[in-house]
Write a protein that holds these residues in place. Structure first.
Motif, PDB file in Angstrom:
ATOM      1  N   GLN A 144     -21.174   5.059  57.519  1.00 24.87           N
ATOM      2  CA  GLN A 144     -20.183   6.125  57.703  1.00 24.87           C
ATOM      3  C   GLN A 144     -19.299   6.285  56.470  1.00 24.87           C
ATOM      4  O   GLN A 144     -18.959   7.399  56.084  1.00 24.87           O
TER       5      GLN A 144
ATOM      6  N   LEU B  22     -11.911   4.831  60.417  1.00 28.27           N
ATOM      7  CA  LEU B  22     -13.142   4.078  60.123  1.00 28.27           C
ATOM      8  C   LEU B  22     -12.835   2.648  59.684  1.00 28.27           C
ATOM      9  O   LEU B  22     -13.542   1.713  60.034  1.00 28.27           O
ATOM     10  N   LEU B  23     -11.754   2.503  58.898  1.00 21.78           N
ATOM     11  CA  LEU B  23     -11.520   1.202  58.254  1.00 21.78           C
ATOM     12  C   LEU B  23     -10.400   0.376  58.863  1.00 21.78           C
ATOM     13  O   LEU B  23     -10.287  -0.810  58.580  1.00 21.78           O
TER      14      LEU B  23
ATOM     15  N   SER C 239     -19.608  -5.772  61.730  1.00 21.87           N
ATOM     16  CA  SER C 239     -18.672  -4.645  61.578  1.00 21.87           C
ATOM     17  C   SER C 239     -18.878  -3.983  60.224  1.00 21.87           C
ATOM     18  O   SER C 239     -18.789  -2.764  60.113  1.00 21.87           O
TER      19      SER C 239
ATOM     20  N   THR D 211     -19.948  -0.035  59.633  1.00 21.44           N
ATOM     21  CA  THR D 211     -19.054   0.893  58.946  1.00 21.44           C
ATOM     22  C   THR D 211     -19.692   1.457  57.682  1.00 21.44           C
ATOM     23  O   THR D 211     -19.358   2.565  57.256  1.00 21.44           O
TER      24      THR D 211
END
Ligand code: CTP
Length: 403
Positions: free
Chosen positions: A304, A321-322, A297, A301
């Motif tokens: 981006q 996103l987070l 993960s 991420t």
């Protein structure tokens, strides 16, 4: 009261180990360890009756834990002469039980005791010059077979050295290097090594200990892929900085910091190498999988986040996103990308966006006459985004948007 109780049973009782060490160093320590010359389990049972509590005993080791009703815990061990049969022992006839009990411990600084008997209450028992070592800030073993008997003591020596800003004595360091060169660490089970490593990583500022482990070639002895390289070192240093920063925010939840340091130790490694390390350390299948999933993960991420425009980007984009990445992953991302805008973005997420809550709930949508279904999630997501982007700041605006 423990001292009088012991006396009434014909025993002698002492406080020993880390508690005494920390008392002299002026550091808080609430783990009370007692040693009884007599029957430790009988003593623990009497103590529980007198002070109110229950006892968990291990007959095999002659130890017991007294769990007091006030939430405190006292560990009780039995000092028995016949218990200490090992080559480094001095002739037993010359020694009292407490002396033997202390002699089989890891370091001089942990081999102090305090009398609890009414006649000698509070008197320090120091057979091995521990007070001098505490004053000189030295970590020293009590005998040369200490690391052979228990190689986890190598990790403990490093942890105490860094935690107290002490120095491992020259002879003790030679014994450590010898034990490592002779592969004593290989004999340790995965869970025992992992337990000690976690302990190190959960202490304040563990980087110095990790570097010391590397310098003594201990990391490589645990698993060849664990040895440090400049990249890992840099990420770990940054991880320590980020973890300290986050702790000073005093916000919940608290991360499991060992995971972040462990990610740093595995920086640049392939999945099968990480798996090899996880197996050496006895990770459960579940832990191994969750750790690998966390790495994935983070990797997904990272790009981006790197591209998100700190000045012009929509806050909702950053949030989505987070938001599903575990906190340890978010903090690691921050450590892995020392670029200022990335750090600012993640800090914005952690300090502001993450805690924002939509006031609207499913029940509100139902009250509006919307039939329940997947549309709910879409609407709530759109409302969250609008809120984060400053387009729906109050409940009325959120309701209007939902409609
Ligand atoms: N001990 C030992 N060898 C080990 C582990 C422990 O000799 N491998 C002894 C030490 O005397 C230590 C005591 O057992 O003081 C209690 O161990 P533990 O509670 O793990 O350590 P503390 O010294 O209390 O350290 P901490 O402050 O980290 O709890």
């Amino acid at each position: 009261r423990a001292g009088s109780l012991a006396k009434s049973m014909g025993y002698e009782a002492y406080v020993v180990g880390g508690f005494v060490r920390d008392l002299i160093l002026g550091r808080p320590n609430l783990d009370l360890d007692l040693v009884v010359e007599g029957d430790g389990i009988l003593f623990a049972e009497a103590m529980a009756r007198e002070l109110g509590g229950r006892v968990k005993s291990h007959h095999k080791f002659q130890t017991a834990a007294v769990l007091l009703h006030d939430g405190n815990r006292v560990d009780v061990a039995t000092a028995r002469l016949e218990y200490y049969e090992y080559p480094a022992a001095l002739p037993t006839v010359e020694l009292s039980s407490i002396k033997m009990d202390l002699y089989r411990r890891d370091f001089t600084i942990n081999a102090l005791a305090i009398h609890l008997s009414p006649e000698r209450f509070g008197r320090l028992v120091d057979f091995f010059d521990a007070q001098r070592d505490l004053k000189d800030r030295m970590i020293r073993v009590l005998h040369s077979l200490s690391f052979v008997e228990d190689p986890t003591r190598i990790l403990r020596a490093i942890r105490f050295e860094q935690r107290f800003h002490f120095k491992i004595g020259a002879q003790t360091e030679r014994l450590i290097r010898n034990a490592i060169a002779n592969q004593f660490v290989h004999k340790l089970s995965g869970p025992r090594v992992f337990h000690e490593m976690r302990h190190i990583m959960e202490d304040d500022r563990p980087l110095a200990s990790i570097r010391r482990m590397d310098e003594l070639k201990l990391l490589a002895a645990i698993h060849p892929d664990l040895a440090l390289d400049p990249r890992k070192d840099e990420v770990l240093a940054e991880a320590e900085r980020v973890i300290t920063w986050y702790a000073l925010l005093y916000v919940e939840p608290k991360p499991e910091v060992w995971r972040i340091y462990f990610l740093g130790l595995c920086a640049g490694m392939e999945d099968d190498q990480v798996q090899g390390v996880a197996r050496r350390l006895g990770f459960s299948k579940h832990l191994e999988e969750s750790f690998l999933a966390l790495r994935h993960s983070i990797r997904n991420t990272a790009q981006q986040i790197f591209e998100w425009d700190y000045r012009r980007g929509l806050h909702s984009e950053l949030y989505f996103l987070l938001k599903d990445l575990p906190l340890e992953g978010v903090l690691y991302l921050m450590a892995r990308n020392p670029k200022e805008t990335v750090q600012r973005s993640i800090s914005l997420f952690l300090t502001t966006l993450r805690t924002l809550r939509v006031e609207l709930a499913g029940a509100d949508l139902k009250a509006m006459g919307l039939p329940p279904g997947p549309r709910y999630a879409q609407i709530l997501r759109a409302v969250t985004a609008a809120m984060l982007d400053g387009k729906a700041t109050c409940r009325a605006e959120q309701m209007a948007l939902a409609k």
